[in-house]
Design a protein around this motif. Structure first.
Motif, PDB file in Angstrom:
ATOM      1  N   THR A   1       0.845  -1.187   0.000  1.00 42.28           N
ATOM      2  CA  THR A   1       0.000   0.000   0.000  1.00 42.28           C
ATOM      3  C   THR A   1       0.882   1.238   0.000  1.00 42.28           C
ATOM      4  O   THR A   1       1.636   1.459   0.953  1.00 42.28           O
ATOM      5  CB  THR A   1      -0.911   0.021   1.234  1.00 42.28           C
ATOM      6  OG1 THR A   1      -1.695  -1.179   1.250  1.00 42.28           O
ATOM      7  CG2 THR A   1      -1.844   1.229   1.195  1.00 42.28           C
TER       8      THR A   1
ATOM      9  N   THR B   1       2.223   3.805   3.207  1.00 39.48           N
ATOM     10  CA  THR B   1       1.965   3.253   4.535  1.00 39.48           C
ATOM     11  C   THR B   1       3.097   2.330   4.938  1.00 39.48           C
ATOM     12  O   THR B   1       3.624   1.576   4.139  1.00 39.48           O
ATOM     13  CB  THR B   1       0.638   2.460   4.580  1.00 39.48           C
ATOM     14  OG1 THR B   1       0.773   1.275   3.780  1.00 39.48           O
ATOM     15  CG2 THR B   1      -0.513   3.294   4.047  1.00 39.48           C
TER      16      THR B   1
ATOM     17  N   SER C   1      -4.609   2.418   5.858  1.00 40.71           N
ATOM     18  CA  SER C   1      -5.518   2.140   4.754  1.00 40.71           C
ATOM     19  C   SER C   1      -6.909   1.812   5.283  1.00 40.71           C
ATOM     20  O   SER C   1      -7.073   1.365   6.422  1.00 40.71           O
ATOM     21  CB  SER C   1      -4.980   0.959   3.933  1.00 40.71           C
ATOM     22  OG  SER C   1      -5.943   0.491   3.020  1.00 40.71           O
ATOM     23  N   ARG C   2      -7.933   2.011   4.469  1.00 37.93           N
ATOM     24  CA  ARG C   2      -9.294   1.612   4.844  1.00 37.93           C
ATOM     25  C   ARG C   2      -9.598   0.196   4.371  1.00 37.93           C
ATOM     26  O   ARG C   2     -10.687  -0.312   4.589  1.00 37.93           O
ATOM     27  CB  ARG C   2     -10.315   2.588   4.217  1.00 37.93           C
ATOM     28  CG  ARG C   2     -10.228   4.010   4.709  1.00 37.93           C
ATOM     29  CD  ARG C   2     -10.517   4.096   6.197  1.00 37.93           C
ATOM     30  NE  ARG C   2     -11.832   3.587   6.531  1.00 37.93           N
ATOM     31  CZ  ARG C   2     -12.939   4.344   6.575  1.00 37.93           C
ATOM     32  NH1 ARG C   2     -12.863   5.629   6.300  1.00 37.93           N
ATOM     33  NH2 ARG C   2     -14.104   3.811   6.902  1.00 37.93           N
ATOM     34  N   ARG C   3      -8.637  -0.454   3.758  1.00 32.93           N
ATOM     35  CA  ARG C   3      -8.859  -1.760   3.153  1.00 32.93           C
ATOM     36  C   ARG C   3      -8.601  -2.877   4.158  1.00 32.93           C
ATOM     37  O   ARG C   3      -7.627  -2.838   4.904  1.00 32.93           O
ATOM     38  CB  ARG C   3      -7.914  -1.903   1.958  1.00 32.93           C
ATOM     39  CG  ARG C   3      -8.021  -3.210   1.202  1.00 32.93           C
ATOM     40  CD  ARG C   3      -6.964  -3.220   0.106  1.00 32.93           C
ATOM     41  NE  ARG C   3      -6.925  -4.491  -0.612  1.00 32.93           N
ATOM     42  CZ  ARG C   3      -5.980  -4.834  -1.477  1.00 32.93           C
ATOM     43  NH1 ARG C   3      -5.004  -3.963  -1.729  1.00 32.93           N
ATOM     44  NH2 ARG C   3      -6.010  -6.002  -2.085  1.00 32.93           N
TER      45      ARG C   3
ATOM     46  N   GLY D   1      -9.070  -1.462   7.845  1.00 34.57           N
ATOM     47  CA  GLY D   1      -7.644  -1.213   7.865  1.00 34.57           C
ATOM     48  C   GLY D   1      -6.821  -2.347   8.460  1.00 34.57           C
ATOM     49  O   GLY D   1      -5.609  -2.213   8.636  1.00 34.57           O
TER      50      GLY D   1
END
Length: 361
Positions: free
Chosen positions: A210, A213, A241-243, A297
Protein backbone atom coordinates in the motif's frame (compact mmCIF):
# COMPACT_ATOMS: atom_id res chain seq x y z
CA UNK A 1 -8.52 -35.18 -12.51
CA UNK A 2 -5.05 -35.14 -10.93
CA UNK A 3 -4.10 -31.56 -11.80
CA UNK A 4 -7.41 -30.08 -12.97
CA UNK A 5 -6.35 -28.91 -16.42
CA UNK A 6 -4.07 -29.55 -19.39
CA UNK A 7 -3.41 -25.81 -19.70
CA UNK A 8 -0.62 -23.81 -18.08
CA UNK A 9 -2.53 -24.00 -14.80
CA UNK A 10 -2.35 -27.80 -14.83
CA UNK A 11 1.31 -27.68 -15.82
CA UNK A 12 2.09 -25.56 -12.78
CA UNK A 13 0.17 -28.00 -10.59
CA UNK A 14 2.51 -30.79 -11.69
CA UNK A 15 5.52 -28.68 -10.74
CA UNK A 16 3.99 -27.81 -7.38
CA UNK A 17 3.21 -31.46 -6.66
CA UNK A 18 6.92 -32.25 -6.86
CA UNK A 19 7.92 -29.10 -4.99
CA UNK A 20 5.45 -29.97 -2.24
CA UNK A 21 6.97 -33.41 -1.85
CA UNK A 22 10.45 -31.91 -1.54
CA UNK A 23 9.31 -29.20 0.88
CA UNK A 24 7.82 -31.81 3.18
CA UNK A 25 11.04 -33.83 3.12
CA UNK A 26 12.93 -30.76 4.29
CA UNK A 27 10.34 -29.88 6.94
CA UNK A 28 10.47 -33.46 8.23
CA UNK A 29 14.04 -32.74 9.30
CA UNK A 30 12.72 -30.27 11.92
CA UNK A 31 15.33 -27.68 11.03
CA UNK A 32 16.74 -25.47 8.31
CA UNK A 33 16.90 -26.89 4.82
CA UNK A 34 16.46 -25.86 1.23
CA UNK A 35 14.63 -26.67 -1.97
CA UNK A 36 15.99 -25.52 -5.33
CA UNK A 37 13.73 -25.44 -8.40
CA UNK A 38 15.08 -24.90 -11.92
CA UNK A 39 13.33 -24.44 -15.27
CA UNK A 40 15.79 -25.99 -17.70
CA UNK A 41 16.57 -24.80 -21.23
CA UNK A 42 15.24 -28.03 -22.78
CA UNK A 43 11.75 -27.65 -21.29
CA UNK A 44 12.29 -29.68 -18.15
CA UNK A 45 11.93 -28.93 -14.46
CA UNK A 46 14.49 -29.91 -11.84
CA UNK A 47 13.65 -29.98 -8.12
CA UNK A 48 16.41 -30.69 -5.59
CA UNK A 49 16.03 -30.86 -1.83
CA UNK A 50 18.71 -30.69 0.83
CA UNK A 51 17.42 -31.50 4.29
CA UNK A 52 19.46 -30.65 7.40
CA UNK A 53 19.90 -34.33 8.23
CA UNK A 54 20.02 -35.63 4.68
CA UNK A 55 17.32 -37.48 2.78
CA UNK A 56 17.37 -40.45 5.18
CA UNK A 57 15.65 -38.40 7.89
CA UNK A 58 12.72 -37.64 5.60
CA UNK A 59 12.60 -41.21 4.32
CA UNK A 60 12.21 -42.48 7.86
CA UNK A 61 9.43 -39.98 8.45
CA UNK A 62 7.45 -41.32 5.48
CA UNK A 63 7.42 -44.82 6.96
CA UNK A 64 10.30 -46.29 4.95
CA UNK A 65 8.57 -46.26 1.58
CA UNK A 66 11.20 -46.03 -1.11
CA UNK A 67 11.33 -43.53 -3.90
CA UNK A 68 10.47 -46.04 -6.61
CA UNK A 69 7.19 -46.91 -4.89
CA UNK A 70 6.22 -43.24 -4.65
CA UNK A 71 6.97 -42.75 -8.35
CA UNK A 72 4.98 -45.75 -9.57
CA UNK A 73 2.01 -46.04 -7.22
CA UNK A 74 -0.69 -43.60 -6.21
CA UNK A 75 -0.65 -43.17 -2.44
CA UNK A 76 -3.98 -42.34 -0.82
CA UNK A 77 -2.52 -41.64 2.62
CA UNK A 78 0.69 -39.75 1.91
CA UNK A 79 1.17 -37.22 4.65
CA UNK A 80 -1.74 -38.44 6.80
CA UNK A 81 -1.25 -37.56 10.46
CA UNK A 82 1.45 -34.92 9.82
CA UNK A 83 1.43 -31.14 9.50
CA UNK A 84 2.44 -31.29 5.85
CA UNK A 85 2.61 -28.37 3.45
CA UNK A 86 -0.01 -28.60 0.72
CA UNK A 87 1.92 -26.60 -1.85
CA UNK A 88 -0.35 -27.65 -4.73
CA UNK A 89 -4.09 -27.03 -4.95
CA UNK A 90 -4.55 -30.63 -6.05
CA UNK A 91 -3.35 -32.07 -2.75
CA UNK A 92 -0.55 -34.54 -2.20
CA UNK A 93 -0.76 -36.98 -5.10
CA UNK A 94 2.96 -36.31 -5.32
CA UNK A 95 5.57 -37.93 -7.50
CA UNK A 96 3.32 -40.52 -9.13
CA UNK A 97 1.32 -37.84 -10.95
CA UNK A 98 4.44 -36.05 -12.19
CA UNK A 99 5.83 -39.35 -13.43
CA UNK A 100 2.80 -40.44 -15.45
CA UNK A 101 2.25 -36.95 -16.90
CA UNK A 102 5.87 -36.60 -18.06
CA UNK A 103 7.46 -38.02 -21.17
CA UNK A 104 10.64 -38.54 -19.14
CA UNK A 105 11.60 -38.36 -15.48
CA UNK A 106 14.83 -39.08 -13.65
CA UNK A 107 15.19 -39.59 -9.92
CA UNK A 108 18.58 -39.19 -8.27
CA UNK A 109 19.36 -39.96 -4.63
CA UNK A 110 22.83 -39.10 -3.38
CA UNK A 111 23.68 -40.40 0.07
CA UNK A 112 26.55 -42.00 1.95
CA UNK A 113 29.04 -41.65 -0.90
CA UNK A 114 26.83 -43.29 -3.52
CA UNK A 115 24.48 -41.93 -6.17
CA UNK A 116 21.47 -43.96 -7.32
CA UNK A 117 19.70 -42.85 -10.51
CA UNK A 118 16.65 -44.27 -12.22
CA UNK A 119 14.92 -43.08 -15.37
CA UNK A 120 11.25 -43.40 -16.32
CA UNK A 121 9.31 -42.91 -19.55
CA UNK A 122 5.62 -41.95 -19.13
CA UNK A 123 5.52 -43.55 -15.70
CA UNK A 124 7.33 -46.78 -16.54
CA UNK A 125 10.92 -47.56 -15.53
CA UNK A 126 13.10 -47.32 -18.63
CA UNK A 127 16.04 -49.20 -17.13
CA UNK A 128 17.32 -50.74 -13.94
CA UNK A 129 18.62 -48.27 -11.34
CA UNK A 130 22.26 -47.28 -11.82
CA UNK A 131 24.44 -46.84 -8.75
CA UNK A 132 27.78 -45.05 -8.81
CA UNK A 133 30.15 -43.39 -6.38
CA UNK A 134 29.41 -39.75 -5.66
CA UNK A 135 30.87 -36.75 -3.95
CA UNK A 136 30.18 -36.09 -0.30
CA UNK A 137 26.79 -34.70 0.64
CA UNK A 138 23.17 -35.79 0.49
CA UNK A 139 20.41 -34.64 -1.82
CA UNK A 140 17.43 -35.89 -3.79
CA UNK A 141 16.78 -34.57 -7.30
CA UNK A 142 13.65 -35.11 -9.39
CA UNK A 143 13.97 -33.91 -13.00
CA UNK A 144 11.02 -34.27 -15.37
CA UNK A 145 9.83 -33.17 -18.80
CA UNK A 146 6.03 -32.66 -18.97
CA UNK A 147 4.43 -34.63 -21.79
CA UNK A 148 3.76 -32.48 -24.87
CA UNK A 149 1.06 -34.96 -25.93
CA UNK A 150 -0.91 -34.17 -22.75
CA UNK A 151 -0.34 -30.49 -22.01
CA UNK A 152 -1.32 -27.58 -24.25
CA UNK A 153 1.93 -25.89 -23.24
CA UNK A 154 4.99 -27.15 -21.42
CA UNK A 155 6.47 -23.71 -20.84
CA UNK A 156 6.15 -22.71 -17.19
CA UNK A 157 5.66 -19.13 -16.08
CA UNK A 158 8.61 -17.95 -14.00
CA UNK A 159 6.52 -15.18 -12.43
CA UNK A 160 3.64 -17.45 -11.38
CA UNK A 161 5.90 -20.06 -9.81
CA UNK A 162 8.06 -17.43 -8.12
CA UNK A 163 5.05 -15.88 -6.41
CA UNK A 164 3.78 -19.25 -5.17
CA UNK A 165 7.21 -20.28 -3.86
CA UNK A 166 7.57 -16.91 -2.11
CA UNK A 167 4.28 -17.60 -0.35
CA UNK A 168 5.44 -21.06 0.71
CA UNK A 169 8.61 -19.54 2.18
CA UNK A 170 6.56 -17.00 4.17
CA UNK A 171 4.48 -19.81 5.66
CA UNK A 172 7.43 -22.05 6.60
CA UNK A 173 9.97 -19.91 8.36
CA UNK A 174 12.77 -22.50 8.45
CA UNK A 175 12.70 -23.05 4.71
CA UNK A 176 14.92 -21.57 2.01
CA UNK A 177 13.54 -22.03 -1.49
CA UNK A 178 14.89 -20.80 -4.82
CA UNK A 179 13.73 -20.70 -8.42
CA UNK A 180 16.16 -20.48 -11.34
CA UNK A 181 15.16 -19.91 -14.96
CA UNK A 182 17.86 -21.33 -17.22
CA UNK A 183 15.92 -20.64 -20.42
CA UNK A 184 16.69 -16.98 -21.28
CA UNK A 185 19.29 -16.57 -24.00
CA UNK A 186 20.88 -13.69 -22.11
CA UNK A 187 21.62 -15.81 -19.06
CA UNK A 188 19.83 -17.40 -16.15
CA UNK A 189 17.72 -15.45 -13.67
CA UNK A 190 17.14 -16.53 -10.10
CA UNK A 191 15.11 -15.59 -7.04
CA UNK A 192 15.61 -16.99 -3.57
CA UNK A 193 13.33 -16.71 -0.55
CA UNK A 194 13.77 -17.21 3.16
CA UNK A 195 11.79 -15.36 5.83
CA UNK A 196 13.09 -15.83 9.38
CA UNK A 197 10.00 -14.20 10.91
CA UNK A 198 7.47 -16.15 8.88
CA UNK A 199 3.97 -14.67 8.84
CA UNK A 200 5.21 -11.47 10.50
CA UNK A 201 7.30 -10.91 7.37
CA UNK A 202 4.24 -11.81 5.28
CA UNK A 203 2.13 -9.09 6.90
CA UNK A 204 4.95 -6.56 6.55
CA UNK A 205 5.15 -7.37 2.83
CA UNK A 206 1.38 -6.96 2.42
CA UNK A 207 1.52 -3.64 4.25
CA UNK A 208 4.35 -2.43 2.02
CA UNK A 209 2.14 -2.98 -1.05
CA UNK A 210 0.00 0.00 0.00
CA UNK A 211 1.72 3.22 -1.12
CA UNK A 212 2.58 5.65 1.64
CA UNK A 213 1.96 3.25 4.54
CA UNK A 214 4.43 1.49 6.76
CA UNK A 215 3.62 0.27 10.24
CA UNK A 216 6.22 -1.57 12.30
CA UNK A 217 3.71 -2.40 15.08
CA UNK A 218 2.95 -5.90 13.89
CA UNK A 219 1.38 -8.20 16.46
CA UNK A 220 2.40 -11.83 15.90
CA UNK A 221 2.34 -15.10 17.79
CA UNK A 222 2.62 -18.85 17.32
CA UNK A 223 0.60 -21.33 19.36
CA UNK A 224 0.01 -25.06 19.47
CA UNK A 225 -3.35 -26.38 20.63
CA UNK A 226 -3.91 -30.14 21.03
CA UNK A 227 -7.68 -29.60 20.85
CA UNK A 228 -7.36 -28.95 17.12
CA UNK A 229 -4.37 -31.29 16.63
CA UNK A 230 -2.25 -28.56 15.14
CA UNK A 231 -0.52 -25.22 15.36
CA UNK A 232 -1.36 -21.69 14.35
CA UNK A 233 0.72 -18.69 13.33
CA UNK A 234 -0.99 -15.31 13.32
CA UNK A 235 0.24 -11.82 12.48
CA UNK A 236 -1.79 -8.62 12.19
CA UNK A 237 -1.66 -4.85 12.14
CA UNK A 238 -4.02 -1.92 11.69
CA UNK A 239 -2.71 0.34 8.93
CA UNK A 240 -3.68 3.75 7.63
CA UNK A 241 -5.52 2.14 4.75
CA UNK A 242 -9.29 1.61 4.84
CA UNK A 243 -8.86 -1.76 3.15
CA UNK A 244 -9.27 -5.05 5.01
CA UNK A 245 -6.78 -7.73 3.97
CA UNK A 246 -7.11 -10.96 5.94
CA UNK A 247 -5.54 -14.03 4.34
CA UNK A 248 -6.01 -17.56 5.58
CA UNK A 249 -3.94 -20.68 4.95
CA UNK A 250 -4.25 -24.32 5.92
CA UNK A 251 -1.08 -26.41 5.69
CA UNK A 252 0.51 -23.70 3.51
CA UNK A 253 -2.33 -23.58 0.97
CA UNK A 254 -4.60 -20.56 0.61
CA UNK A 255 -8.19 -20.96 1.77
CA UNK A 256 -9.70 -18.38 -0.54
CA UNK A 257 -13.26 -18.89 0.71
CA UNK A 258 -12.26 -18.60 4.36
CA UNK A 259 -13.26 -21.11 6.98
CA UNK A 260 -13.19 -21.82 10.68
CA UNK A 261 -9.66 -20.43 11.20
CA UNK A 262 -10.70 -17.01 9.87
CA UNK A 263 -14.01 -17.11 11.74
CA UNK A 264 -12.06 -17.79 14.93
CA UNK A 265 -9.60 -14.99 14.14
CA UNK A 266 -12.39 -12.44 13.73
CA UNK A 267 -14.07 -13.71 16.91
CA UNK A 268 -10.84 -13.29 18.85
CA UNK A 269 -10.05 -9.81 17.53
CA UNK A 270 -13.58 -8.58 18.31
CA UNK A 271 -13.46 -10.05 21.82
CA UNK A 272 -10.02 -8.60 22.64
CA UNK A 273 -10.86 -5.12 21.35
CA UNK A 274 -14.25 -5.04 23.07
CA UNK A 275 -12.86 -6.25 26.41
CA UNK A 276 -10.02 -3.73 26.34
CA UNK A 277 -12.28 -0.81 25.41
CA UNK A 278 -14.82 -1.74 28.09
CA UNK A 279 -12.12 -2.11 30.78
CA UNK A 280 -10.90 1.41 29.93
CA UNK A 281 -14.41 2.85 30.17
CA UNK A 282 -14.62 3.57 26.47
CA UNK A 283 -17.78 1.49 26.09
CA UNK A 284 -20.86 1.43 28.26
CA UNK A 285 -23.68 -1.02 28.66
CA UNK A 286 -24.02 -3.56 25.92
CA UNK A 287 -22.45 -1.35 23.28
CA UNK A 288 -19.75 -2.99 21.20
CA UNK A 289 -17.80 -1.89 18.15
CA UNK A 290 -19.18 -3.11 14.84
CA UNK A 291 -17.22 -5.83 13.10
CA UNK A 292 -16.67 -3.67 10.04
CA UNK A 293 -15.25 -0.93 12.25
CA UNK A 294 -12.86 -3.33 13.94
CA UNK A 295 -11.61 -4.85 10.70
CA UNK A 296 -11.32 -1.58 8.79
CA UNK A 297 -7.64 -1.21 7.87
CA UNK A 298 -6.76 -4.61 9.35
CA UNK A 299 -4.05 -6.62 7.56
CA UNK A 300 -3.56 -10.15 8.83
CA UNK A 301 -2.27 -13.61 7.97
CA UNK A 302 -3.74 -16.63 9.74
CA UNK A 303 -1.89 -19.87 9.04
CA UNK A 304 -2.91 -23.18 10.62
CA UNK A 305 -1.13 -26.50 10.23
CA UNK A 306 -3.30 -29.47 11.09
CA UNK A 307 -2.83 -33.20 11.24
CA UNK A 308 -6.11 -33.73 9.41
CA UNK A 309 -7.79 -31.18 7.15
CA UNK A 310 -11.53 -31.02 6.60
CA UNK A 311 -12.91 -28.88 3.78
CA UNK A 312 -16.44 -27.79 2.98
CA UNK A 313 -17.28 -28.03 -0.72
CA UNK A 314 -15.40 -29.52 -3.62
CA UNK A 315 -12.87 -26.74 -4.24
CA UNK A 316 -10.97 -27.15 -0.95
CA UNK A 317 -11.09 -23.40 -0.43
CA UNK A 318 -13.19 -23.37 2.76
CA UNK A 319 -11.70 -24.91 5.90
CA UNK A 320 -14.29 -26.82 7.93
CA UNK A 321 -12.48 -28.25 10.99
CA UNK A 322 -14.96 -27.40 13.74
CA UNK A 323 -12.47 -27.29 16.66
CA UNK A 324 -10.30 -24.73 14.91
CA UNK A 325 -12.67 -21.78 15.35
CA UNK A 326 -12.68 -21.88 19.14
CA UNK A 327 -8.96 -22.60 19.40
CA UNK A 328 -7.92 -19.74 17.14
CA UNK A 329 -10.47 -17.40 18.73
CA UNK A 330 -9.20 -18.11 22.25
CA UNK A 331 -5.55 -17.69 21.26
CA UNK A 332 -6.14 -14.42 19.37
CA UNK A 333 -8.23 -12.94 22.21
CA UNK A 334 -5.54 -13.83 24.75
CA UNK A 335 -2.47 -12.71 22.79
CA UNK A 336 -4.02 -9.56 21.31
CA UNK A 337 -5.53 -8.61 24.67
CA UNK A 338 -2.12 -8.92 26.33
CA UNK A 339 -0.46 -6.87 23.60
CA UNK A 340 -3.00 -4.07 23.97
CA UNK A 341 -2.43 -3.94 27.74
CA UNK A 342 1.36 -3.96 27.37
CA UNK A 343 1.38 -1.14 24.80
CA UNK A 344 -1.28 1.35 25.92
CA UNK A 345 -0.21 4.11 23.53
CA UNK A 346 -0.54 1.87 20.49
CA UNK A 347 -3.75 0.42 21.93
CA UNK A 348 -5.22 3.91 22.34
CA UNK A 349 -4.56 4.67 18.67
CA UNK A 350 -6.14 1.40 17.55
CA UNK A 351 -9.22 1.76 19.77
CA UNK A 352 -9.72 5.42 18.84
CA UNK A 353 -9.64 4.56 15.15
CA UNK A 354 -12.06 1.67 15.61
CA UNK A 355 -14.52 3.71 17.62
CA UNK A 356 -14.42 6.56 15.08
CA UNK A 357 -15.08 4.11 12.25
CA UNK A 358 -17.89 2.49 14.23
CA UNK A 359 -19.70 5.76 14.84
CA UNK A 360 -19.42 7.00 11.26
CA UNK A 361 -22.61 6.83 9.23
Amino acid sequence: MWVGSTSERGLHEVVLQVVGWSVNRVLAGHGGGSVDVALTHDGGVRVADYGPDGPSAADEDTGGRDLEALLTRMSSDEGAGRHIAHVSRSGQAGLFVANVLSSRLTAEVRRGGTCRVQEYARGVAAAQPATTESMAGSRTVIAFWPDTEIFETTRCSFAVLAERLRQVAFLNRSLRISLTDERPAGGAREVSFRFPDGVRDFVAALDAETPGTHHPDIIAFEHEDPRMAGTMEVALLWSGSRRERIRGFANSRATRQGGTHLDGFRDGVAAAVTEYARDRGLLTGDDAPRADGINDGLTAVVSVKLDHLEYLGATQGLLGNSDVRGCVGDAVRRHLGSRLKEHPQHAAQVIDRILRNTHQD
